[in-house]
Motif scaffolding. Structure first.
Motif, mmCIF file in Angstrom:
data_model
loop_
_atom_site.group_PDB
_atom_site.id
_atom_site.type_symbol
_atom_site.label_atom_id
_atom_site.label_comp_id
_atom_site.label_asym_id
_atom_site.label_seq_id
_atom_site.Cartn_x
_atom_site.Cartn_y
_atom_site.Cartn_z
ATOM 1 N N ILE A 80 0.549 -1.278 0.035
ATOM 2 C CA ILE A 80 -0.001 0.293 0.481
ATOM 3 C C ILE A 80 0.423 0.821 0.399
ATOM 4 N N ARG A 81 0.876 1.769 -1.401
ATOM 5 C CA ARG A 81 1.637 3.443 -1.412
ATOM 6 C C ARG A 81 0.841 4.770 -0.468
ATOM 7 N N ASN A 82 -0.284 4.418 0.633
ATOM 8 C CA ASN A 82 -0.404 5.670 0.648
ATOM 9 C C ASN A 82 -0.640 5.196 2.134
ATOM 10 N N VAL A 83 -0.769 6.263 2.567
ATOM 11 C CA VAL A 83 -0.920 6.351 4.505
ATOM 12 C C VAL A 83 -1.773 7.385 5.240
ATOM 13 N N THR A 84 -2.707 6.658 5.657
ATOM 14 C CA THR A 84 -4.385 6.307 6.116
ATOM 15 C C THR A 84 -3.772 7.661 7.549
ATOM 16 N N GLU A 138 3.165 17.087 6.749
ATOM 17 C CA GLU A 138 4.157 16.683 6.250
ATOM 18 C C GLU A 138 5.545 16.876 6.134
ATOM 19 N N ALA A 139 5.811 16.507 6.454
ATOM 20 C CA ALA A 139 8.082 16.375 6.025
ATOM 21 C C ALA A 139 9.038 15.193 6.069
ATOM 22 N N ALA A 140 9.534 15.251 4.817
ATOM 23 C CA ALA A 140 9.575 14.048 4.705
ATOM 24 C C ALA A 140 11.312 13.656 4.606
ATOM 25 N N ASP A 141 12.113 13.102 5.217
ATOM 26 C CA ASP A 141 13.461 13.330 5.421
ATOM 27 C C ASP A 141 13.750 14.037 6.236
ATOM 28 N N SER A 142 13.419 14.510 7.502
ATOM 29 C CA SER A 142 13.838 15.799 7.906
ATOM 30 C C SER A 142 13.521 17.193 7.499
ATOM 31 N N SER A 143 12.798 17.016 6.755
ATOM 32 C CA SER A 143 12.650 18.826 6.173
ATOM 33 C C SER A 143 12.035 19.376 6.630
ATOM 34 N N SER A 144 11.322 20.632 5.917
ATOM 35 C CA SER A 144 10.593 21.603 6.853
ATOM 36 C C SER A 144 8.995 21.294 6.973
ATOM 37 N N TRP A 145 8.329 21.022 7.841
ATOM 38 C CA TRP A 145 6.797 20.682 7.101
ATOM 39 C C TRP A 145 6.100 21.621 6.817
ATOM 40 N N ALA A 146 5.394 21.063 5.826
ATOM 41 C CA ALA A 146 4.720 21.371 4.420
ATOM 42 C C ALA A 146 3.512 20.205 4.348
ATOM 43 N N LEU A 147 2.326 22.037 4.037
ATOM 44 C CA LEU A 147 0.829 21.248 4.315
ATOM 45 C C LEU A 147 0.552 20.416 3.135
ATOM 46 N N ALA A 148 -0.045 19.117 3.612
ATOM 47 C CA ALA A 148 -0.535 18.213 2.769
ATOM 48 C C ALA A 148 -1.511 18.169 2.080
ATOM 49 N N GLY A 149 -2.510 19.313 3.075
ATOM 50 C CA GLY A 149 -3.573 19.472 2.578
ATOM 51 C C GLY A 149 -4.568 19.872 3.469
ATOM 52 N N THR A 150 -6.360 19.758 3.299
ATOM 53 C CA THR A 150 -6.705 20.277 3.948
ATOM 54 C C THR A 150 -8.025 19.863 4.235
ATOM 55 N N VAL A 151 -9.046 19.203 5.522
ATOM 56 C CA VAL A 151 -10.226 18.977 5.525
ATOM 57 C C VAL A 151 -11.617 19.612 6.309
ATOM 58 N N GLY A 184 -13.775 20.436 8.911
ATOM 59 C CA GLY A 184 -13.334 20.155 10.624
ATOM 60 C C GLY A 184 -14.439 19.055 11.752
ATOM 61 N N ALA A 185 -15.312 18.857 10.258
ATOM 62 C CA ALA A 185 -16.052 17.541 10.862
ATOM 63 C C ALA A 185 -15.350 16.179 10.399
ATOM 64 N N GLU A 186 -14.294 16.215 9.677
ATOM 65 C CA GLU A 186 -13.864 14.891 8.958
ATOM 66 C C GLU A 186 -12.393 14.521 9.927
ATOM 67 N N THR A 187 -11.734 13.531 9.982
ATOM 68 C CA THR A 187 -10.918 13.345 11.051
ATOM 69 C C THR A 187 -10.034 11.375 10.285
ATOM 70 N N GLU A 188 -10.093 12.252 9.387
ATOM 71 C CA GLU A 188 -9.302 11.273 8.111
ATOM 72 C C GLU A 188 -8.772 11.524 6.870
ATOM 73 N N PHE A 189 -7.567 11.415 6.558
ATOM 74 C CA PHE A 189 -7.263 12.024 5.324
ATOM 75 C C PHE A 189 -6.296 10.642 4.312
ATOM 76 N N GLN A 190 -6.425 10.776 3.603
ATOM 77 C CA GLN A 190 -4.921 10.048 2.836
ATOM 78 C C GLN A 190 -3.935 10.552 2.057
ATOM 79 N N TYR A 191 -2.521 9.894 2.372
ATOM 80 C CA TYR A 191 -1.658 10.485 1.866
ATOM 81 C C TYR A 191 -0.931 9.752 0.922
ATOM 82 N N GLU A 192 -0.889 10.012 -0.383
ATOM 83 C CA GLU A 192 -0.502 9.197 -1.260
ATOM 84 C C GLU A 192 0.725 9.092 -2.281
ATOM 85 N N THR A 193 1.488 10.058 -1.522
ATOM 86 C CA THR A 193 2.996 10.198 -2.568
ATOM 87 C C THR A 193 4.181 9.565 -1.592
#
Length: 587
Positions: free
Chosen positions: A220-224, A244-257, A259-268
């Motif tokens: 599975i290539r995406n993270v829940t 998200e921050a990959a390999d100790s990089s700076s924080w970057a906005l990966a998405g927005t949901v 306020g009623a949502e509590t789940e996100f699929q990160y797919e890269t």
């Protein structure tokens, strides 16, 4: 504003005005006792410092209306006393302030804060946010002026609310003993005054607990990402921002949901990279925000087939050479080469596991077909370690046909076909003494040409040709290579022109002594000449083009007269030439 706040404001501004009056100085003001609190109908204060003259008493003013009027409740003449008990105040809320009665003629009298007989008003929690594995609690100050501190508590499973600390300065507390990465932490706050009176407990706030799943699934290539909702804001959560921050990089906005949502699929996610995630809740109609715990893990996934390109299908020495590309980090269990004819569907050519270590570029030679009979299409299919199948583009051979007639060899070929390739044009070659001679370059829309031959040159009776497509093929992201796709070798044979004499004179004078047909081009593949007399008897037969009839039957010279002939010639391309007629023998 509540009544207590308005009273504070009233007397607070009065004190400021008196303080700023140009005719008054700090040392000349008649300072009040520092009113600390009211507890069980007992007023408590700290003694003032008065420098302008002797103090006579401490005066206590009271009212059951925050806005007054206030009347003198008592005068405390024992100047060492720092408390007063209000005997039998009855029901309802009382409001008090203090003044100092001193012999300081002309000096302004400053009133203390106005306090009520109620417990302090609570503070308001603003946010509980996870920072570096700890929890930062922020709150707004209590509106009660007697408040000197805030009691911070955390809910503990099986125990209940446990006091962490009492904060006497500032409105932030760092809880280093919490476990916000393992559980949702809930916090409470109470205001406290110098008498030990505590406010009611303010509405609790709870941290966001973030969890990530599927990191340990190599297929599975995406993270829940899932999290508990932020609890505490009356106005609710406007949105959650996923960072998200990959390999100790700076924080970057990966998405927005929402306020009623509590789940996100990160797919890269990419294999071998460490990914960290954090959630930030944004208050609805407010300026507060709260961060979750941070979740980090290294992606251990099977690299998929991301590049799969059938780059070329070219004919060499009567066989089809295939060339394809795939990303060499892919975990491929097996691959299948498929072939299809012009009028047939794709069928498996071979299926096998790839050679390891995987190579980016791969080749295969298909010797099981004749590319001179039609165009053949090829594609490659892969199955990776997770069972995911992928199919490449299609690449087809160029099928060239050549036909000779009346001194012109006409060439026609099928178009270059490759969804990943960009055709630049075609080059046409003729073989001369085994070496290719280029006849010309043709644009991508040209699929035919003609080549004129010299009918007087027997060596040009047959000419062989091939076509090469000049292409640019995309074999990966931002990778384009130049390739040539060659056709089959096609030969054009000019139809033999036959001349048959109608008479000959076998008298050994060296002129026209032999009867033989004459061909304009070369030696035929098969040859047959038969001569018959007038009664149908066979008098001569030869399968050798160079052997003619000398007018004999065996060794016997035949009489003059008409004889019948039958001629049969088979060319190299299978074309038959048949002639029959009469030949006259004269002497």
């Amino acid at each position: 504003m509540n009544k207590e706040s308005e009273q504070r404001s009233k007397y607070g501004w009065l004190a400021i005005i008196l303080f700023l009056a140009p005719w008054a100085s700090l040392s000349a003001q008649i300072a009040p006792p520092e009113f600390l609190c009211v507890s069980n109908d007992t007023l408590r204060w700290d003694l003032p410092v008065v420098n302008c003259g002797p103090v006579n008493s401490y005066e206590i003013y009271a009212s059951q209306n925050e806005n007054g009027p206030y009347t003198l409740l008592a005068s405390v003449t024992d100047l060492a006393i720092d408390f007063f008990y209000h005997d039998s105040p009855g029901a309802g809320t009382w409001y008090y302030y203090l003044q100092t009665n001193a012999d300081c003629p002309g000096e302004p009298v400053v009133a203390s804060d106005t306090l009520d007989s109620l417990i302090p008003l609570p503070a308001v929690l603003q946010s509980v946010s996870v920072e570096n594995g700890n929890v930062v609690i922020n709150w707004g100050e209590s509106p009660s002026p007697e408040v000197v501190g805030y009691i911070i508590s955390r809910e503990v499973d099986g125990v209940g609310s446990v006091v962490l600390d009492t904060v006497f300065s500032g409105n932030t507390y760092l809880d280093t003993g919490a476990s916000p990465g393992a559980q949702q932490e809930t916090y409470f706050i109470e205001s406290i005054d110098p008498c030990g009176n505590k406010s009611i407990v303010a509405a609790p706030h709870s941290t966001i607990l973030l969890e990530a799943s599927d990191f340990d699934n190599p297929c599975i290539r995406n993270v829940t990402l899932s999290w508990t909702p932020y609890i505490g804001w009356n106005s609710g959560v406007a949105e959650y921002r996923i960072f998200e921050a990959a390999d100790s990089s700076s924080w970057a906005l990966a998405g927005t949901v929402d306020g009623a949502e509590t789940e996100f699929q990160y797919e890269t996610t990419e294999n071998g990279r460490e990914y960290c995630f954090s959630i930030v809740a944004i208050q609805n109609n407010g300026d507060q925000q709260a961060r979750s715990n941070t979740v980090c893990a290294t992606a251990m996934i099977n690299d998929p087939v991301e590049t799969l390109v059938m780059a070329n299908a070219t004919v060499m020495n009567g066989e089809v050479q295939l060339q394809w590309f795939w990303n060499d980090n892919a975990l491929i269990d097996s691959y299948t080469l498929q072939r299809a004819g012009a009028n047939s569907n794709f069928a498996g050519l071979l299926t096998q596991p790839p050679v390891l270590p995987l190579s980016n570029q791969n080749t295969y030679t298909d010797a099981g077909i004749n590319p001179s009979t039609e165009s053949y299409s090829y594609q490659v299919l892969t199955t990776d370690a997770c069972g995911v199948e992928m199919t490449s583009n299609t690449a087809a051979t160029i099928w060239l046909q050549a036909e000779g007639q009346n001194g012109i060899n006409t060439l026609e070929w099928t178009p270059y076909t490759n969804g990943q390739g960009t055709l630049q044009g075609y080059r046409v070659f003729r073989l001369e003494a085994g070496a290719p001679i280029e006849l010309g370059f043709f644009d991508s829309n040209t699929l035919t040409t003609a080549d004129e031959v010299d009918l007087s040159d027997p060596d040009q009776a047959q000419a062989c040709y091939f076509v090469e497509a000049e292409t640019m093929v995309e074999v990966g992201t931002d990778t384009v290579i130049a390739l040539q796709s060659r056709s089959n070798l096609a030969c054009a044979i000019q139809t033999a022109k036959v001349y048959v004499p109608n008479a000959f004179s076998p008298n050994n004078d060296g002129v026209n002594d032999i009867f033989r047909p004459y061909l304009q081009f070369g030696t035929p593949l098969a040859y047959s000449l038969r001569i018959f007399d007038r009664w149908g008897g066979l008098v001569f037969e030869s399968q050798d083009y160079d052997q003619g009839w000398d007018g004999l039957r065996g060794t016997e010279p035949l009489n003059i007269g008409a004889y019948a002939y039958q001629l049969r010639i088979e060319q190299a391309d299978g074309t038959l030439i048949e002639r029959s007629g009469e030949i006259y023998l004269v002497r």
